[in-house]
Enzyme design. Structure first.
Site, PDB file in Angstrom:
ATOM      1  N   ARG A  98     -18.186 -10.463  13.473  1.00  0.00           N
ATOM      2  CA  ARG A  98     -18.056  -9.056  13.086  1.00  0.00           C
ATOM      3  C   ARG A  98     -19.366  -8.535  12.504  1.00  0.00           C
ATOM      4  O   ARG A  98     -19.752  -7.384  12.736  1.00  0.00           O
ATOM      5  CB  ARG A  98     -16.899  -8.892  12.092  1.00  0.00           C
ATOM      6  CG  ARG A  98     -16.518  -7.438  11.875  1.00  0.00           C
ATOM      7  CD  ARG A  98     -15.201  -7.308  11.125  1.00  0.00           C
ATOM      8  NE  ARG A  98     -15.284  -7.890   9.787  1.00  0.00           N
ATOM      9  CZ  ARG A  98     -14.231  -8.055   8.986  1.00  0.00           C
ATOM     10  NH1 ARG A  98     -13.020  -7.700   9.379  1.00  0.00           N
ATOM     11  NH2 ARG A  98     -14.386  -8.573   7.789  1.00  0.00           N
TER      12      ARG A  98
ATOM     13  N   LYS B 283     -18.385  -2.922   9.486  1.00  0.00           N
ATOM     14  CA  LYS B 283     -18.376  -3.067   8.032  1.00  0.00           C
ATOM     15  C   LYS B 283     -19.746  -2.664   7.499  1.00  0.00           C
ATOM     16  O   LYS B 283     -20.622  -3.505   7.266  1.00  0.00           O
ATOM     17  CB  LYS B 283     -18.021  -4.514   7.663  1.00  0.00           C
ATOM     18  CG  LYS B 283     -17.289  -4.606   6.347  1.00  0.00           C
ATOM     19  CD  LYS B 283     -16.507  -5.892   6.247  1.00  0.00           C
ATOM     20  CE  LYS B 283     -16.063  -6.170   4.837  1.00  0.00           C
ATOM     21  NZ  LYS B 283     -15.206  -5.170   4.237  1.00  0.00           N
TER      22      LYS B 283
ATOM     23  N   GLU C 245      -6.121   3.313   8.256  1.00  0.00           N
ATOM     24  CA  GLU C 245      -6.173   2.220   7.281  1.00  0.00           C
ATOM     25  C   GLU C 245      -6.450   2.803   5.907  1.00  0.00           C
ATOM     26  O   GLU C 245      -6.463   4.023   5.722  1.00  0.00           O
ATOM     27  CB  GLU C 245      -7.227   1.194   7.688  1.00  0.00           C
ATOM     28  CG  GLU C 245      -8.642   1.732   7.760  1.00  0.00           C
ATOM     29  CD  GLU C 245      -9.664   0.638   8.080  1.00  0.00           C
ATOM     30  OE1 GLU C 245      -9.433  -0.526   7.737  1.00  0.00           O
ATOM     31  OE2 GLU C 245     -10.713   0.982   8.649  1.00  0.00           O
TER      32      GLU C 245
HETATM   33  N1  PLP Z   1     -10.393  -2.488   6.419  1.00  0.00           N
HETATM   34  C1  PLP Z   1     -11.418  -2.257   5.597  1.00  0.00           C
HETATM   35  C2  PLP Z   1     -11.962  -0.875   5.523  1.00  0.00           C
HETATM   36  C3  PLP Z   1     -11.968  -3.306   4.831  1.00  0.00           C
HETATM   37  O1  PLP Z   1     -12.986  -3.093   4.007  1.00  0.00           O
HETATM   38  C4  PLP Z   1     -11.414  -4.594   4.942  1.00  0.00           C
HETATM   39  C5  PLP Z   1     -11.983  -5.711   4.191  1.00  0.00           C
HETATM   40  O2  PLP Z   1     -12.746  -6.481   4.660  1.00  0.00           O
HETATM   41  C6  PLP Z   1     -10.339  -4.791   5.807  1.00  0.00           C
HETATM   42  C7  PLP Z   1      -9.857  -3.716   6.531  1.00  0.00           C
HETATM   43  C8  PLP Z   1      -9.737  -6.126   5.975  1.00  0.00           C
HETATM   44  O3  PLP Z   1     -10.507  -6.960   6.778  1.00  0.00           O
HETATM   45  P1  PLP Z   1     -10.483  -8.531   6.613  1.00  0.00           P
HETATM   46  O4  PLP Z   1      -9.052  -8.930   6.768  1.00  0.00           O
HETATM   47  O5  PLP Z   1     -11.323  -9.036   7.716  1.00  0.00           O
HETATM   48  O6  PLP Z   1     -11.000  -8.820   5.267  1.00  0.00           O
HETATM   49  C1  COI Z   2     -12.755  -7.359   1.661  1.00  0.00           C
HETATM   50  O1  COI Z   2     -11.531  -7.417   1.684  1.00  0.00           O
HETATM   51  O2  COI Z   2     -13.456  -8.350   1.784  1.00  0.00           O
HETATM   52  C2  COI Z   2     -13.455  -6.093   1.507  1.00  0.00           C
HETATM   53  O3  COI Z   2     -14.612  -6.029   1.800  1.00  0.00           O
HETATM   54  C3  COI Z   2     -12.745  -4.941   0.975  1.00  0.00           C
HETATM   55  C4  COI Z   2     -13.373  -4.350  -0.229  1.00  0.00           C
HETATM   56  C5  COI Z   2     -12.545  -3.190  -0.607  1.00  0.00           C
HETATM   57  C6  COI Z   2     -13.490  -5.290  -1.365  1.00  0.00           C
END
Ligand code: PLP
Ligand code: COI
Length: 341
Positions: free
Chosen positions: A82, A184, A220
């Protein structure tokens, strides 16, 4: 190795400086060897690309202590992939996957004393990030970059642990159609700050963003994907090109299907159909699965039947299975767990 003297069970989601961090520099078209260092401060030009035009991307992941005492990470290869997608979208160099995985291993091992012990409910949050570091004044990508990883021990993202959250349907957009919502990048989070401060002032825990084009579909929150359970026990998650492809959400779909024998599907979900859902949760590395009790759409309350005191039953099973896999209590699918030490 002696653990640090930290009240592990009462940690929130905050920054605690740990002893070591990883740094690698990209100069003249290539990454250097990379190293573990002590200094948490960064000195850069006043005109650095990251400071002027927000050229920065990051990742979020966790290290856990398993029941049998190992330190592990969860699907770090997907974070590497990612971050590659994020970097390419912002015209940044890719930090190679093997180097990424090695950097994470090194920085976690170097901070092993900060990895919360098994059973505390806490974990070591890992933050890889990369930014343009040389002076940039015309709007263009930087030439030089720094990739870093720091760690910090954390507890639950939302205060109150697993108390169901109240969510506001936001009037702001987090992402644009054909924008950067699916990567991200720090800029997406800057975009969400006014919306989250506003929501908090009004007494909400988080925002639900709708699709920026039609404002009819669930996207989201500022930091997690949504997950719903229908009244006939199907797990459904929003499909959209402008949300972050959550690793937790993708894992939970597989957990629902393969461990719990449930139907699970990623599809467009309209705001209209949310009132018919049985359960709702926010999923992500930081959020794990945080239950949602109520969603408020301009004064209209959508109260999930699972209520405001506990997680819904399917959400609970998903939570128990996912965290069981991460902490080594339940056998993981092939390749999900990387043992560091
Ligand atoms: N959506 C957003 C905007 C996020 O910042 C995060 C955190 O990483 C997620 C979703 C969840 O992603 P992940 O499950 O890969 O941490
Ligand atoms: C994560 O879940 O790792 C994120 O980056 C989300 C953030 C709001 C802490």
């Amino acid at each position: 190795m002696e653990k640090k003297n930290i009240d592990w069970s009462n940690l929130g989601f905050g920054y605690i400086k740990t002893d070591k961090r990883y740094v690698s520099n990209f100069k003249e078209g290539k990454w250097d060897e990379g190293a573990i260092i002590d200094d948490d401060m960064i000195v850069m030009s006043e005109c650095a690309g990251v400071l002027q035009y927000a050229q920065t991307v990051f990742e979020g992941m966790k290290a856990y202590t398993t029941e049998d005492g190992h330190i592990v990470t969860f699907r770090p290869d997907l974070n590497a992939d990612r971050m590659e997608t994020s970097a390419k979208r912002l015209e940044m160099p890719v930090f190679p996957k093997e180097k990424f995985l090695d950097a994470i291993d090194q920085v976690v091992a170097a901070n092993a004393a900060y990895v919360p012990p098994f059973g505390t409910g806490a974990s070591l949050y890992i933050r890889p990030y990369m930014f343009g570091i040389n002076p940039v004044i015309g709007v263009k990508p930087a030439d030089d970059y720094q990739f870093r990883v720091f760690t910090t021990p954390v507890g639950p993202y939302f205060k109150g642990g697993v108390k169901p959250l109240t969510i506001k349907v936001s009037d702001f957009d987090r992402a644009a159609p054909c924008g950067t919502g699916n990567i991200k990048a720090g800029l997406n989070y800057a975009m969400s700050l006014h919306a989250i401060v506003t929501a908090h002032k009004e007494g909400y825990d988080e925002n639900m963003y709708l699709d920026p084009k039609t404002r009819t579909k669930v996207e989201e929150t500022g930091g997690a994907n949504f997950l719903f359970v229908t009244k006939d026990n199907k797990v459904v998650t929003p499909k959209s090109d402008s949300i972050l492809p959550s690793i937790t959400r993708r894992s939970l779909i597989q957990v629902a299907q393969e461990y719990l024998g449930l139907e699970a599907e990623e599809r467009e979900i309209t705001l209209e159909e949310v009132k018919d859902m049985a359960e709702c949760g926010l999923c992500g590395t930081a959020a794990v699965i945080s239950p949602v009790g109520k969603i408020v759409d301009h004064g209209t309350e959508i109260c999930l039947p699972s209520g405001m005191t506990q997680m819904g039953p399917i959400t609970q099973k998903l939570y128990d299975t996912l965290t069981g896999i991460q902490m080594g209590r339940i056998k993981a699918p092939e390749g999900w767990i990387r043992v560091i030490k």
